[in-house]
Write an enzyme that holds these catalytic residues in place. Structure first.
Site, PDB file in Angstrom:
ATOM      1  N   ARG A  14      46.161  42.796  42.960  1.00  0.00           N
ATOM      2  CA  ARG A  14      45.874  41.826  41.890  1.00  0.00           C
ATOM      3  C   ARG A  14      44.745  42.341  40.979  1.00  0.00           C
ATOM      4  O   ARG A  14      44.996  42.807  39.877  1.00  0.00           O
ATOM      5  CB  ARG A  14      45.503  40.466  42.518  1.00  0.00           C
ATOM      6  CG  ARG A  14      45.726  39.270  41.599  1.00  0.00           C
ATOM      7  CD  ARG A  14      44.687  39.068  40.515  1.00  0.00           C
ATOM      8  NE  ARG A  14      43.328  38.895  41.047  1.00  0.00           N
ATOM      9  CZ  ARG A  14      42.266  38.827  40.261  1.00  0.00           C
ATOM     10  NH1 ARG A  14      42.375  38.887  38.958  1.00  0.00           N
ATOM     11  NH2 ARG A  14      41.055  38.717  40.791  1.00  0.00           N
ATOM     12  N   ASP A  15      43.519  42.309  41.446  1.00  0.00           N
ATOM     13  CA  ASP A  15      42.405  42.715  40.574  1.00  0.00           C
ATOM     14  C   ASP A  15      42.522  44.190  40.195  1.00  0.00           C
ATOM     15  O   ASP A  15      42.163  44.581  39.085  1.00  0.00           O
ATOM     16  CB  ASP A  15      41.066  42.466  41.277  1.00  0.00           C
ATOM     17  CG  ASP A  15      39.913  42.320  40.298  1.00  0.00           C
ATOM     18  OD1 ASP A  15      40.137  41.765  39.206  1.00  0.00           O
ATOM     19  OD2 ASP A  15      38.799  42.767  40.607  1.00  0.00           O
ATOM     20  N   HIS A 206      32.300  40.469  45.939  1.00  0.00           N
ATOM     21  CA  HIS A 206      33.285  41.213  45.143  1.00  0.00           C
ATOM     22  C   HIS A 206      32.513  42.086  44.167  1.00  0.00           C
ATOM     23  O   HIS A 206      31.906  41.578  43.227  1.00  0.00           O
ATOM     24  CB  HIS A 206      34.169  40.183  44.415  1.00  0.00           C
ATOM     25  CG  HIS A 206      35.182  40.758  43.481  1.00  0.00           C
ATOM     26  ND1 HIS A 206      36.525  40.806  43.793  1.00  0.00           N
ATOM     27  CD2 HIS A 206      35.080  41.295  42.247  1.00  0.00           C
ATOM     28  CE1 HIS A 206      37.192  41.340  42.777  1.00  0.00           C
ATOM     29  NE2 HIS A 206      36.336  41.642  41.826  1.00  0.00           N
ATOM     30  N   HIS A 208      32.123  45.557  41.644  1.00  0.00           N
ATOM     31  CA  HIS A 208      32.706  46.636  40.835  1.00  0.00           C
ATOM     32  C   HIS A 208      31.673  47.753  40.740  1.00  0.00           C
ATOM     33  O   HIS A 208      30.467  47.495  40.721  1.00  0.00           O
ATOM     34  CB  HIS A 208      33.082  46.130  39.443  1.00  0.00           C
ATOM     35  CG  HIS A 208      34.345  45.324  39.423  1.00  0.00           C
ATOM     36  ND1 HIS A 208      35.530  45.818  38.938  1.00  0.00           N
ATOM     37  CD2 HIS A 208      34.611  44.073  39.851  1.00  0.00           C
ATOM     38  CE1 HIS A 208      36.487  44.897  39.052  1.00  0.00           C
ATOM     39  NE2 HIS A 208      35.950  43.811  39.609  1.00  0.00           N
ATOM     40  N   CYS A 239      37.595  45.322  34.386  1.00  0.00           N
ATOM     41  CA  CYS A 239      37.561  44.007  33.755  1.00  0.00           C
ATOM     42  C   CYS A 239      37.834  44.212  32.270  1.00  0.00           C
ATOM     43  O   CYS A 239      37.259  45.103  31.661  1.00  0.00           O
ATOM     44  CB  CYS A 239      36.185  43.384  33.974  1.00  0.00           C
ATOM     45  SG  CYS A 239      35.943  41.884  33.024  1.00  0.00           S
ATOM     46  N   ASN A 248      36.996  48.306  40.883  1.00  0.00           N
ATOM     47  CA  ASN A 248      36.444  47.723  42.105  1.00  0.00           C
ATOM     48  C   ASN A 248      35.858  48.840  42.967  1.00  0.00           C
ATOM     49  O   ASN A 248      36.222  49.995  42.826  1.00  0.00           O
ATOM     50  CB  ASN A 248      37.563  47.042  42.905  1.00  0.00           C
ATOM     51  CG  ASN A 248      38.144  45.832  42.204  1.00  0.00           C
ATOM     52  OD1 ASN A 248      39.088  45.941  41.437  1.00  0.00           O
ATOM     53  ND2 ASN A 248      37.574  44.679  42.454  1.00  0.00           N
TER      54      ASN A 248
HETATM   55 ZN    ZN Z   1      37.017  42.049  39.902  1.00  0.00          ZN
END
Ligand code: ZN
Length: 304
Positions: A14-15, A206, A208, A239, A248
């Site tokens: 997903r991310d 979370h 990055h 992002c 990430n």
């Molecule tokens: Zn993220």
């Protein structure tokens, strides 16, 4: 610290992929998840149930979840930002719903079309909806370490949003460094602030690695008692609001560092490295993670 266990949540499907311009097929996404599970990962952010016009890479959310049916050995998280998305995620068979509220009002408006206040109000209803369906629910506080539009986000603001998010009694709350600008001292301060609120929600972070502080932040989070960490195979994922975002933190880098620190993850780093190389072929570019290039240390002994 040795002897502890940290849960890794694989977020590459997903991310990691959502901002990739090149379409990744459903079959490739399922292979990515399959490789994560084969490596020992037991919790995966599989997809998001958002407007496919806004996030075309996630348009196959239902197909991805259909392809994961029968994988009872892992929990699959669906990201949803409204009641309709939660309904879709439940119908598709997600085990867990993750909602996002952004600590900075401007970023929340860009991301979700409403302010932080409205998102917090929506969250209470969404938590109830998920629980009524017997699903785990978690909330991620975005831009908890800084905002691309507003700059510094005061810790008091982040903790205020967190306190109100916790009122809905989620199973877990996460702090997200959405644009990769956080530093370890912030991690320490925010996690200790969250811990001081008490409650039973698990704590997840979370990170990055946009500005190279990803693994330093992991170390600070581990020291501060975090329960789970999001990470992405190869370190893919950026992002849209963070120019030159490098993604990430890489799952293989994170697992390698934690295991070498004596912290158990239950994950096979060599299988992750192989998955990162496979993903490099799929995306046609070298992922930013370090261990997939430098190699695991210590190296496997040569066969006699
Ligand atoms: Zn993220």
């Amino acid at each position: 610290m040795s002897g502890r266990r940290i849960e890794i949540v694989e977020v590459s499907p997903r991310d990691g992929l959502q901002n990739e311009k090149q379409p990744v097929s459903t079959a490739q996404k399922l292979e990515l998840v399959g490789r994560a599970l084969a490596a020992g990962i037991r919790r995966v952010e599989a997809t998001s149930f958002v407007n496919p016009k806004r996030v075309p890479q996630m348009a196959d959310a239902d197909a991805v979840m259909a392809g994961l049916k029968g994988r009872d050995d892992a929990a699959f998280i669906g990201l949803a930002l409204n009641a309709k998305g939660v309904d879709r995620a439940i119908a598709a068979g997600c085990d867990e719903i993750n909602f996002v509220v952004v600590a900075s009002d401007t970023f929340n408006r860009k991301n979700q079309g409403v302010g932080t206040e409205e998102s917090l109000a929506a969250w209470s209803a969404i938590a109830r909806q998920a629980k009524a369906a017997g699903k785990r629910c978690s909330i991620t506080i975005g831009a908890a370490f800084g905002c691309p539009f507003e700059g510094e986000v005061p810790a008091t603001r982040v903790l205020d949003v967190a306190e109100r998010a916790l009122a809905a009694e989620p199973d877990e709350i996460a702090l997200a460094d959405t644009i990769g600008c956080g530093v370890p001292s912030q991690v320490t301060a925010l996690l200790s602030g969250l811990k001081a609120m008490g409650g039973t929600a698990a704590l997840r972070c979370h990170f990055h690695d946009t500005r190279g502080t990803g693994l330093a932040n992991v170390a600070a989070a581990v020291e501060a008692g975090v329960d789970a960490l999001d990470a992405s195979i190869g370190g893919v994922g950026g992002c849209p609001f963070a120019p030159a975002a490098t993604g990430n933190i890489a799952t293989e880098d994170t697992v390698w560092m934690l295991e070498r620190m004596g912290i158990s993850t239950g994950i096979d780093v060599d299988a992750l490295v192989a998955a990162a190389h496979w993903l490099e072929e799929v995306l046609g570019k070298r992922p930013p993670g370090a261990i997939s290039r430098a190699g695991v240390f210590p190296p496997a002994p040569l066969a006699a």
